[in-house]
Design a protein around this motif. Structure first.
Motif, PDB file in Angstrom:
ATOM      1  N   ARG A 274       0.839  -1.202   0.000  1.00 50.79           N
ATOM      2  CA  ARG A 274       0.000   0.000   0.000  1.00 50.79           C
ATOM      3  C   ARG A 274       0.872   1.248   0.000  1.00 50.79           C
ATOM      4  N   VAL A 275       0.492   2.183  -0.853  1.00 46.63           N
ATOM      5  CA  VAL A 275       1.144   3.488  -0.932  1.00 46.63           C
ATOM      6  C   VAL A 275       0.062   4.555  -0.851  1.00 46.63           C
ATOM      7  N   GLU A 276       0.135   5.392   0.177  1.00 50.83           N
ATOM      8  CA  GLU A 276      -0.843   6.471   0.360  1.00 50.83           C
ATOM      9  C   GLU A 276      -2.274   5.932   0.328  1.00 50.83           C
ATOM     10  N   GLY A 277      -2.496   4.779   0.968  1.00 53.43           N
ATOM     11  CA  GLY A 277      -3.825   4.203   1.052  1.00 53.43           C
ATOM     12  C   GLY A 277      -4.286   3.451  -0.176  1.00 53.43           C
ATOM     13  N   VAL A 278      -3.439   3.382  -1.209  1.00 53.78           N
ATOM     14  CA  VAL A 278      -3.793   2.687  -2.446  1.00 53.78           C
ATOM     15  C   VAL A 278      -3.054   1.356  -2.498  1.00 53.78           C
ATOM     16  N   THR A 279      -3.762   0.285  -2.793  1.00 50.43           N
ATOM     17  CA  THR A 279      -3.143  -1.031  -2.923  1.00 50.43           C
ATOM     18  C   THR A 279      -2.514  -1.169  -4.304  1.00 50.43           C
ATOM     19  N   LEU A 280      -1.233  -1.482  -4.316  1.00 53.40           N
ATOM     20  CA  LEU A 280      -0.514  -1.705  -5.567  1.00 53.40           C
ATOM     21  C   LEU A 280      -0.188  -3.184  -5.688  1.00 53.40           C
ATOM     22  N   SER A 281      -0.298  -3.717  -6.885  1.00 56.14           N
ATOM     23  CA  SER A 281       0.001  -5.128  -7.147  1.00 56.14           C
ATOM     24  C   SER A 281       1.324  -5.251  -7.893  1.00 56.14           C
ATOM     25  N   LEU A 282       2.007  -6.345  -7.624  1.00 60.05           N
ATOM     26  CA  LEU A 282       3.272  -6.607  -8.306  1.00 60.05           C
ATOM     27  C   LEU A 282       2.996  -6.923  -9.770  1.00 60.05           C
ATOM     28  N   ASN A 283       3.517  -6.091 -10.651  1.00 53.99           N
ATOM     29  CA  ASN A 283       3.287  -6.264 -12.089  1.00 53.99           C
ATOM     30  C   ASN A 283       4.299  -7.216 -12.710  1.00 53.99           C
TER      31      ASN A 283
ATOM     32  N   TYR B  53       5.415  -2.019  -9.187  1.00 54.83           N
ATOM     33  CA  TYR B  53       4.114  -2.107  -8.525  1.00 54.83           C
ATOM     34  C   TYR B  53       3.165  -1.065  -9.112  1.00 54.83           C
ATOM     35  N   LEU B  54       1.960  -1.526  -9.463  1.00 52.00           N
ATOM     36  CA  LEU B  54       0.951  -0.670 -10.084  1.00 52.00           C
ATOM     37  C   LEU B  54      -0.414  -0.941  -9.462  1.00 52.00           C
ATOM     38  N   PRO B  55      -1.348   0.021  -9.537  1.00 48.64           N
ATOM     39  CA  PRO B  55      -2.694  -0.241  -9.019  1.00 48.64           C
ATOM     40  C   PRO B  55      -3.462  -1.256  -9.853  1.00 48.64           C
ATOM     41  N   THR B  56      -3.136  -1.340 -11.139  1.00 44.05           N
ATOM     42  CA  THR B  56      -3.768  -2.292 -12.052  1.00 44.05           C
ATOM     43  C   THR B  56      -2.689  -2.925 -12.912  1.00 44.05           C
ATOM     44  N   LYS B  57      -2.649  -4.236 -12.960  1.00 47.30           N
ATOM     45  CA  LYS B  57      -1.624  -4.912 -13.753  1.00 47.30           C
ATOM     46  C   LYS B  57      -1.837  -4.664 -15.239  1.00 47.30           C
ATOM     47  N   THR B  58      -0.728  -4.486 -15.951  1.00 45.30           N
ATOM     48  CA  THR B  58      -0.802  -4.295 -17.390  1.00 45.30           C
ATOM     49  C   THR B  58       0.537  -4.652 -18.020  1.00 45.30           C
ATOM     50  N   SER B  59       0.489  -5.113 -19.252  1.00 49.15           N
ATOM     51  CA  SER B  59       1.713  -5.371 -20.009  1.00 49.15           C
ATOM     52  C   SER B  59       1.975  -4.271 -21.032  1.00 49.15           C
TER      53      SER B  59
ATOM     54  N   PRO C  75      -0.564   6.259  -7.587  1.00 49.48           N
ATOM     55  CA  PRO C  75       0.744   5.852  -7.070  1.00 49.48           C
ATOM     56  C   PRO C  75       1.330   4.694  -7.869  1.00 49.48           C
ATOM     57  N   ARG C  76       2.644   4.712  -8.007  1.00 44.35           N
ATOM     58  CA  ARG C  76       3.399   3.640  -8.652  1.00 44.35           C
ATOM     59  C   ARG C  76       4.725   3.504  -7.917  1.00 44.35           C
TER      60      ARG C  76
ATOM     61  N   ILE D 247      10.782  -6.573 -20.551  1.00 42.59           N
ATOM     62  CA  ILE D 247       9.852  -7.699 -20.700  1.00 42.59           C
ATOM     63  C   ILE D 247       9.471  -8.270 -19.341  1.00 42.59           C
ATOM     64  N   ALA D 248      10.465  -8.415 -18.455  1.00 41.45           N
ATOM     65  CA  ALA D 248      10.214  -8.996 -17.141  1.00 41.45           C
ATOM     66  C   ALA D 248       9.312  -8.093 -16.294  1.00 41.45           C
ATOM     67  N   LEU D 249       9.560  -6.786 -16.293  1.00 41.73           N
ATOM     68  CA  LEU D 249       8.763  -5.871 -15.478  1.00 41.73           C
ATOM     69  C   LEU D 249       7.331  -5.773 -15.971  1.00 41.73           C
ATOM     70  N   LEU D 250       7.129  -5.915 -17.277  1.00 42.09           N
ATOM     71  CA  LEU D 250       5.783  -5.867 -17.844  1.00 42.09           C
ATOM     72  C   LEU D 250       5.141  -7.246 -17.891  1.00 42.09           C
ATOM     73  N   ASP D 251       5.863  -8.239 -17.375  1.00 38.53           N
ATOM     74  CA  ASP D 251       5.370  -9.627 -17.315  1.00 38.53           C
ATOM     75  C   ASP D 251       4.912 -10.101 -18.685  1.00 38.53           C
ATOM     76  N   GLN D 252       5.705  -9.742 -19.684  1.00 43.29           N
ATOM     77  CA  GLN D 252       5.410 -10.150 -21.054  1.00 43.29           C
ATOM     78  C   GLN D 252       6.156 -11.434 -21.381  1.00 43.29           C
ATOM     79  N   GLN D 253       5.710 -12.107 -22.415  1.00 44.17           N
ATOM     80  CA  GLN D 253       6.409 -13.278 -22.916  1.00 44.17           C
ATOM     81  C   GLN D 253       7.389 -12.829 -24.000  1.00 44.17           C
ATOM     82  N   PRO D 254       8.680 -13.129 -23.849  1.00 47.28           N
ATOM     83  CA  PRO D 254       9.621 -12.734 -24.895  1.00 47.28           C
ATOM     84  C   PRO D 254       9.310 -13.453 -26.202  1.00 47.28           C
ATOM     85  N   VAL D 255       9.588 -12.788 -27.306  1.00 51.68           N
ATOM     86  CA  VAL D 255       9.366 -13.370 -28.626  1.00 51.68           C
ATOM     87  C   VAL D 255      10.446 -14.409 -28.908  1.00 51.68           C
TER      88      VAL D 255
END
Length: 218
Positions: free
Chosen positions: A52-61, A79-85, A96-97, A203-211
């Motif tokens: 949590r950062v400033e009352g906002v829950t962040l998820s490991l991306n 860490y982001l509030p919503t996961k995204t690639s 917050p991020r 690629i790792a931070l965005l949890d993407q699959q490498p080509v």
């Protein structure tokens, strides 16, 4: 280990020593990654799934490991509030991020400053880069007070809306927030921009699959 230093294309009146530390560029962390993106758990560093950062829950991306040659330098988690690639979505968030680094080797913090400044330069237009120079100077002055990070230290780069960009070492702030709203996205682009420190770490931070190699050739 040797570094290729930048010759200094930006001229400033009365620059501080700390700024020149940041502008003595080159990819000091210009890491040669292995062929596949590696998560932090592969080297025994566990990141909590959320915080949590400033009352906002962040998820490991996503998490990754930074290397210089074959030496593991640090792990980093995004860490982001919503996961995204999608890196554009990450950069455009107004919530917050957090980037959370766990050091695997001792190193001077100005090496991180050089990598960030180089990342900002490579991923910004010239007008954008010049606009960010005061923030880069403020970062350099804060880093001058830290000097060195040791193995096991936790280094955080955090964005809090209406406050700015915070640097923390083992939970303690390195200085006042840097209030320029464009600064945190510019810092993030060091790792997830069009020209990141390494593609595998992005690629790792965005949890993407490498080509795959064969797919890339099609």
């Amino acid at each position: 280990m040797s570094f290729a230093f930048w010759t200094g294309r930006v001229r400033l009146a009365r620059p501080t020593v700390a700024l020149w530390l940041c502008l003595g560029l080159g990819m000091g962390l210009g890491m040669s990654q292995p062929a596949a993106a590696v998560g932090a758990d592969a080297v025994g560093v566990n990141y909590p799934d959320s915080l949590r950062v400033e009352g906002v829950t962040l998820s490991l991306n996503g998490t990754g490991v930074a290397y210089r040659a074959l030496v593991k330098l640090y792990t980093v988690g995004l860490y982001l509030p919503t996961k995204t690639s999608n890196p554009t979505e990450v950069l455009d968030m107004s919530t917050p991020r957090r980037l959370r680094f766990v050091m695997l080797q001792g190193m001077r913090v100005d090496e991180i400053g050089k990598a960030i400044t180089r990342g900002i330069e490579l991923n910004s237009s010239r007008p954008e880069f010049f606009k960010l120079i005061p923030s880069i100077r403020a970062m350099g002055e804060q880093f001058a007070g830290i000097r060195r990070l040791n193995a096991g230290d936790v280094f955080v780069i955090e964005h809090v809306p209406n406050r700015g960009t915070l640097f923390l070492v083992n939970g303690e702030p390195a200085g006042l927030p840097i209030t320029e709203p464009l600064f945190y996205p510019a810092v993030l682009r060091t790792w997830i921009g069009p020209k990141p420190v390494t593609q595998d770490l992005k690629i790792a931070l965005l949890d993407q699959q490498p080509v795959g190699v064969l797919d890339a050739l099609e």
